[in-house]
Design a protein around this motif. Structure first.
Motif, PDB file in Angstrom:
ATOM      1  N   GLY A  13       0.800  -1.211   0.000  1.00  0.00           N
ATOM      2  CA  GLY A  13       0.000   0.000   0.000  1.00  0.00           C
ATOM      3  C   GLY A  13       0.832   1.261   0.000  1.00  0.00           C
ATOM      4  O   GLY A  13       1.968   1.273   0.482  1.00  0.00           O
ATOM      5  N   LEU A  14       0.254   2.332  -0.549  1.00  0.00           N
ATOM      6  CA  LEU A  14       0.879   3.644  -0.447  1.00  0.00           C
ATOM      7  C   LEU A  14       0.923   4.072   1.017  1.00  0.00           C
ATOM      8  O   LEU A  14       1.777   4.854   1.426  1.00  0.00           O
ATOM      9  CB  LEU A  14       0.085   4.653  -1.285  1.00  0.00           C
ATOM     10  CG  LEU A  14       0.839   5.814  -1.926  1.00  0.00           C
ATOM     11  CD1 LEU A  14       1.961   5.309  -2.824  1.00  0.00           C
ATOM     12  CD2 LEU A  14      -0.113   6.701  -2.722  1.00  0.00           C
ATOM     13  N   SER A  15      -0.007   3.544   1.785  1.00  0.00           N
ATOM     14  CA  SER A  15      -0.016   3.677   3.242  1.00  0.00           C
ATOM     15  C   SER A  15      -0.529   2.362   3.811  1.00  0.00           C
ATOM     16  O   SER A  15      -1.029   1.501   3.068  1.00  0.00           O
ATOM     17  CB  SER A  15      -0.934   4.826   3.682  1.00  0.00           C
ATOM     18  OG  SER A  15      -2.288   4.518   3.398  1.00  0.00           O
ATOM     19  N   LYS A  16      -0.420   2.192   5.126  1.00  0.00           N
ATOM     20  CA  LYS A  16      -0.927   0.970   5.751  1.00  0.00           C
ATOM     21  C   LYS A  16      -2.435   0.850   5.558  1.00  0.00           C
ATOM     22  O   LYS A  16      -2.963  -0.252   5.339  1.00  0.00           O
ATOM     23  CB  LYS A  16      -0.573   0.958   7.235  1.00  0.00           C
ATOM     24  CG  LYS A  16       0.929   0.845   7.511  1.00  0.00           C
ATOM     25  CD  LYS A  16       1.229   0.909   8.987  1.00  0.00           C
ATOM     26  CE  LYS A  16       2.744   0.842   9.243  1.00  0.00           C
ATOM     27  NZ  LYS A  16       3.064   0.991  10.693  1.00  0.00           N
ATOM     28  N   ALA A  17      -3.111   1.983   5.620  1.00  0.00           N
ATOM     29  CA  ALA A  17      -4.563   1.968   5.417  1.00  0.00           C
ATOM     30  C   ALA A  17      -4.917   1.534   3.997  1.00  0.00           C
ATOM     31  O   ALA A  17      -5.905   0.822   3.779  1.00  0.00           O
ATOM     32  CB  ALA A  17      -5.138   3.358   5.709  1.00  0.00           C
ATOM     33  N   CYS A  18      -4.100   1.945   3.032  1.00  0.00           N
ATOM     34  CA  CYS A  18      -4.313   1.535   1.641  1.00  0.00           C
ATOM     35  C   CYS A  18      -4.182   0.021   1.501  1.00  0.00           C
ATOM     36  O   CYS A  18      -4.994  -0.626   0.821  1.00  0.00           O
ATOM     37  CB  CYS A  18      -3.308   2.224   0.718  1.00  0.00           C
ATOM     38  SG  CYS A  18      -3.540   4.003   0.514  1.00  0.00           S
ATOM     39  N   ALA A  19      -3.150  -0.532   2.146  1.00  0.00           N
ATOM     40  CA  ALA A  19      -2.925  -1.974   2.065  1.00  0.00           C
ATOM     41  C   ALA A  19      -4.088  -2.741   2.685  1.00  0.00           C
ATOM     42  O   ALA A  19      -4.535  -3.766   2.149  1.00  0.00           O
ATOM     43  CB  ALA A  19      -1.612  -2.338   2.763  1.00  0.00           C
ATOM     44  N   GLU A  20      -4.594  -2.255   3.797  1.00  0.00           N
ATOM     45  CA  GLU A  20      -5.714  -2.924   4.468  1.00  0.00           C
ATOM     46  C   GLU A  20      -6.976  -2.883   3.607  1.00  0.00           C
ATOM     47  O   GLU A  20      -7.713  -3.864   3.520  1.00  0.00           O
ATOM     48  CB  GLU A  20      -5.984  -2.274   5.827  1.00  0.00           C
ATOM     49  CG  GLU A  20      -4.901  -2.534   6.880  1.00  0.00           C
ATOM     50  CD  GLU A  20      -4.901  -3.969   7.393  1.00  0.00           C
ATOM     51  OE1 GLU A  20      -5.831  -4.733   7.046  1.00  0.00           O
ATOM     52  OE2 GLU A  20      -3.967  -4.329   8.130  1.00  0.00           O
TER      53      GLU A  20
ATOM     54  N   GLU B 198      -3.078 -16.488   1.789  1.00  0.00           N
ATOM     55  CA  GLU B 198      -2.791 -15.379   2.713  1.00  0.00           C
ATOM     56  C   GLU B 198      -2.500 -14.100   1.939  1.00  0.00           C
ATOM     57  O   GLU B 198      -1.812 -14.121   0.917  1.00  0.00           O
ATOM     58  CB  GLU B 198      -1.603 -15.732   3.596  1.00  0.00           C
ATOM     59  CG  GLU B 198      -1.290 -14.675   4.641  1.00  0.00           C
ATOM     60  CD  GLU B 198      -0.121 -15.048   5.535  1.00  0.00           C
ATOM     61  OE1 GLU B 198       0.299 -14.204   6.351  1.00  0.00           O
ATOM     62  OE2 GLU B 198       0.383 -16.186   5.411  1.00  0.00           O
ATOM     63  N   CYS B 199      -3.020 -12.995   2.404  1.00  0.00           N
ATOM     64  CA  CYS B 199      -2.706 -11.681   1.831  1.00  0.00           C
ATOM     65  C   CYS B 199      -1.626 -11.043   2.695  1.00  0.00           C
ATOM     66  O   CYS B 199      -1.878 -10.637   3.833  1.00  0.00           O
ATOM     67  CB  CYS B 199      -3.941 -10.796   1.794  1.00  0.00           C
ATOM     68  SG  CYS B 199      -5.192 -11.333   0.607  1.00  0.00           S
ATOM     69  N   VAL B 200      -0.411 -10.981   2.164  1.00  0.00           N
ATOM     70  CA  VAL B 200       0.746 -10.470   2.897  1.00  0.00           C
ATOM     71  C   VAL B 200       0.881  -8.977   2.624  1.00  0.00           C
ATOM     72  O   VAL B 200       1.018  -8.561   1.471  1.00  0.00           O
ATOM     73  CB  VAL B 200       2.030 -11.207   2.477  1.00  0.00           C
ATOM     74  CG1 VAL B 200       3.223 -10.690   3.265  1.00  0.00           C
ATOM     75  CG2 VAL B 200       1.865 -12.712   2.659  1.00  0.00           C
ATOM     76  N   LEU B 201       0.864  -8.164   3.666  1.00  0.00           N
ATOM     77  CA  LEU B 201       0.879  -6.719   3.508  1.00  0.00           C
ATOM     78  C   LEU B 201       2.286  -6.149   3.642  1.00  0.00           C
ATOM     79  O   LEU B 201       3.074  -6.572   4.486  1.00  0.00           O
ATOM     80  CB  LEU B 201      -0.042  -6.063   4.539  1.00  0.00           C
ATOM     81  CG  LEU B 201      -1.508  -6.517   4.535  1.00  0.00           C
ATOM     82  CD1 LEU B 201      -2.345  -5.639   5.462  1.00  0.00           C
ATOM     83  CD2 LEU B 201      -2.092  -6.503   3.133  1.00  0.00           C
ATOM     84  N   THR B 202       2.582  -5.169   2.793  1.00  0.00           N
ATOM     85  CA  THR B 202       3.874  -4.493   2.826  1.00  0.00           C
ATOM     86  C   THR B 202       3.695  -3.123   2.176  1.00  0.00           C
ATOM     87  O   THR B 202       2.568  -2.684   1.951  1.00  0.00           O
ATOM     88  CB  THR B 202       4.954  -5.335   2.111  1.00  0.00           C
ATOM     89  OG1 THR B 202       6.222  -4.675   2.224  1.00  0.00           O
ATOM     90  CG2 THR B 202       4.625  -5.534   0.638  1.00  0.00           C
ATOM     91  N   ASP B 203       4.801  -2.439   1.865  1.00  0.00           N
ATOM     92  CA  ASP B 203       4.710  -1.171   1.153  1.00  0.00           C
ATOM     93  C   ASP B 203       4.754  -1.444  -0.348  1.00  0.00           C
ATOM     94  O   ASP B 203       5.125  -2.531  -0.792  1.00  0.00           O
ATOM     95  CB  ASP B 203       5.842  -0.224   1.564  1.00  0.00           C
ATOM     96  CG  ASP B 203       7.209  -0.813   1.284  1.00  0.00           C
ATOM     97  OD1 ASP B 203       7.687  -0.674   0.130  1.00  0.00           O
ATOM     98  OD2 ASP B 203       7.796  -1.439   2.183  1.00  0.00           O
ATOM     99  N   CYS B 204       4.382  -0.452  -1.144  1.00  0.00           N
ATOM    100  CA  CYS B 204       4.237  -0.685  -2.588  1.00  0.00           C
ATOM    101  C   CYS B 204       5.579  -0.966  -3.268  1.00  0.00           C
ATOM    102  O   CYS B 204       5.641  -1.774  -4.202  1.00  0.00           O
ATOM    103  CB  CYS B 204       3.507   0.473  -3.257  1.00  0.00           C
ATOM    104  SG  CYS B 204       4.149   2.111  -2.919  1.00  0.00           S
ATOM    105  N   ASP B 205       6.667  -0.328  -2.827  1.00  0.00           N
ATOM    106  CA  ASP B 205       7.966  -0.596  -3.443  1.00  0.00           C
ATOM    107  C   ASP B 205       8.378  -2.054  -3.242  1.00  0.00           C
ATOM    108  O   ASP B 205       8.875  -2.711  -4.172  1.00  0.00           O
ATOM    109  CB  ASP B 205       9.046   0.320  -2.846  1.00  0.00           C
ATOM    110  CG  ASP B 205       8.942   1.751  -3.337  1.00  0.00           C
ATOM    111  OD1 ASP B 205       8.102   2.022  -4.206  1.00  0.00           O
ATOM    112  OD2 ASP B 205       9.710   2.599  -2.853  1.00  0.00           O
ATOM    113  N   THR B 206       8.180  -2.573  -2.042  1.00  0.00           N
ATOM    114  CA  THR B 206       8.540  -3.961  -1.755  1.00  0.00           C
ATOM    115  C   THR B 206       7.663  -4.930  -2.536  1.00  0.00           C
ATOM    116  O   THR B 206       8.148  -5.956  -3.041  1.00  0.00           O
ATOM    117  CB  THR B 206       8.427  -4.244  -0.246  1.00  0.00           C
ATOM    118  OG1 THR B 206       9.248  -3.322   0.480  1.00  0.00           O
ATOM    119  CG2 THR B 206       8.867  -5.666   0.082  1.00  0.00           C
TER     120      THR B 206
END
Length: 402
Positions: free
Chosen positions: A160-167, A180-188
């Motif tokens: 996500g561009l932010s944690k809220a975006c990823a959620e 599983e949906c693994v959350l991280t930042d968009c670059d990673t």
């Protein structure tokens, strides 16, 4: 997948044929079981297609991301998609880039959206909770021929561009994803997909280089690999005529483009795999000379059968296909008859418009050709017995008949 979970879905494309085909309840590509799901979704009015974007809760961008002649990434299709959807974006929308992209592409997409819709706020940082749009990157990780199953079962990386975006994006995909949906930042997330494909490319390059070495030494590379893979910690992949498709043949260059001075191994693997088609052409030329001498004719009077045009077995996808490239080059260099075989298409692609190419079935090709060139290990080829005459020669790049 979304439509099969009874969500209203609109598919947008610039190709009117694709739009019309979907709206008729049919599909325009080869993918097992996809036709059944599409037909049901369209019939039940959960899926329709259009040339023009419409207001929605979520937008998924899955457009081509090729590279230019200088191996730099071409993001123009993403930019075009942003311009198309910008007028209909609303506060609270989720916008996901699925296209395999170089690191920084999602942030660039966000910048384009911000310029097009300055009235909608974007996250100011990774911990931002105040934003009108939720932007994320979630690369597809499916194997052609197994897409319907893997879309559901595979884990997804969501950056996500932010944690809220990823959620927000995670909640969207959990409509149908069981992995599983693994959350991280968009670059990673962007780098994860590139890393997965570069890993495959490097290992295929090892197999391809090994096949060239074994040919020089008179060793059967497929037997060698089978023996070597008996080691509990060795798993050598299978060599072939090169590497194709819209991912493995392209994505490593996205890593190289950002860090050219550091990505020497990745760049070398790309060069090894890109060079394999020319090696195959050399083997065909040698076979032509040999048969011409046996028959007492000029090589130009001989015919070549090219078995397989797709970039991998049992699909109709020709993107970045080394088999297609080899067939095209042969048609340009060889004035004799080229017999092209691709069980998953019904007409020759525009790239193979030369007058000396015919699209035929595999049995006709093997019967008529002087040189049989196996490029793709389609199931139709693996199941057919091969009997060649004394004046025919086989060049098998996939080890089906070796």
């Amino acid at each position: 997948m979304f439509a099969s979970r009874k969500k209203q879905v609109i598919g947008i494309d610039v190709n009117s044929h694709a739009v019309d085909t979907i709206n008729s309840g049919n599909i325009h590509i080869v993918e097992p079981d996809l036709d059944i799901v599409v037909r049901a979704a369209v019939t039940q009015k959960y899926l329709r297609a259009s040339l023009i974007p419409e207001a929605s809760d979520a937008f998924l961008i899955a457009v081509p991301t090729p590279f230019k002649d200088d191996k730099q990434p071409d993001l123009s299709y993403i930019e075009a998609a942003c311009k198309a959807i910008a007028p209909v974006l609303q506060k609270g929308n989720v916008l996901v880039l699925e296209s395999t992209s170089p690191v920084g592409a999602t942030k660039q997409m966000a910048q384009w959206i911000a310029e097009l819709r300055p009235d909608l706020s974007l996250p100011s940082g990774v911990d931002s909770t105040e934003q009108d749009l939720f932007i994320a990157h979630c690369p597809e990780r499916v194997l052609p021929g197994h897409v319907m199953r893997e879309l559901v079962e595979n884990d997804r990386v969501i950056g996500g561009l932010s944690k809220a975006c990823a959620e927000k994006a995670k909640a969207l995909y959990q409509i149908f994803v069981e992995g599983e949906c693994v959350l991280t930042d968009c670059d990673t997330a962007e780098m994860a997909k590139l890393t997965e494909n570069a890993f495959r490319d490097v290992n295929i390059a090892f197999a391809n280089e090994l096949s060239i070495i074994c040919d020089e030494l008179g060793i059967n590379v497929w037997e060698l690999i089978a023996i070597a893979n008996r080691h509990p910690r060795v798993n050598i992949l299978q060599p072939g005529p090169g590497v194709g498709g819209h991912c493995i043949a392209v994505d490593p260059w996205f890593i190289v483009s950002r860090t050219p001075e550091l990505a020497s191994l990745i760049a070398t693997a790309r060069k090894v795999n890109d060079g394999k088609p020319e090696w195959v052409l050399d083997k065909v030329n040698a076979a032509l000379v040999e048969v011409a001498n046996v028959k007492g004719v000029a090589p130009s009077q001989l015919s070549i059968a090219c078995l397989g045009l797709a970039f991998k077995p049992d699909i109709d996808d020709l993107r970045e296909s080394p088999a297609l490239q080899i067939t095209k080059t042969l048609s340009e260099r060889h004035t004799g008859q080229i017999l092209a075989v691709e069980p998953n298409i019904h007409e020759l692609p525009a790239k193979l418009s030369a007058g000396n190419i015919r699209l035929v079935d595999e049995y006709t090709a093997v019967k008529e050709a002087d040189i049989v060139l196996l490029l793709v290990d389609h199931k139709q080829f693996k199941s057919m017995p091969l009997q060649l005459s004394d004046t025919q020669r086989l060049v098998d790049t996939r080890g089906v008949w070796n």
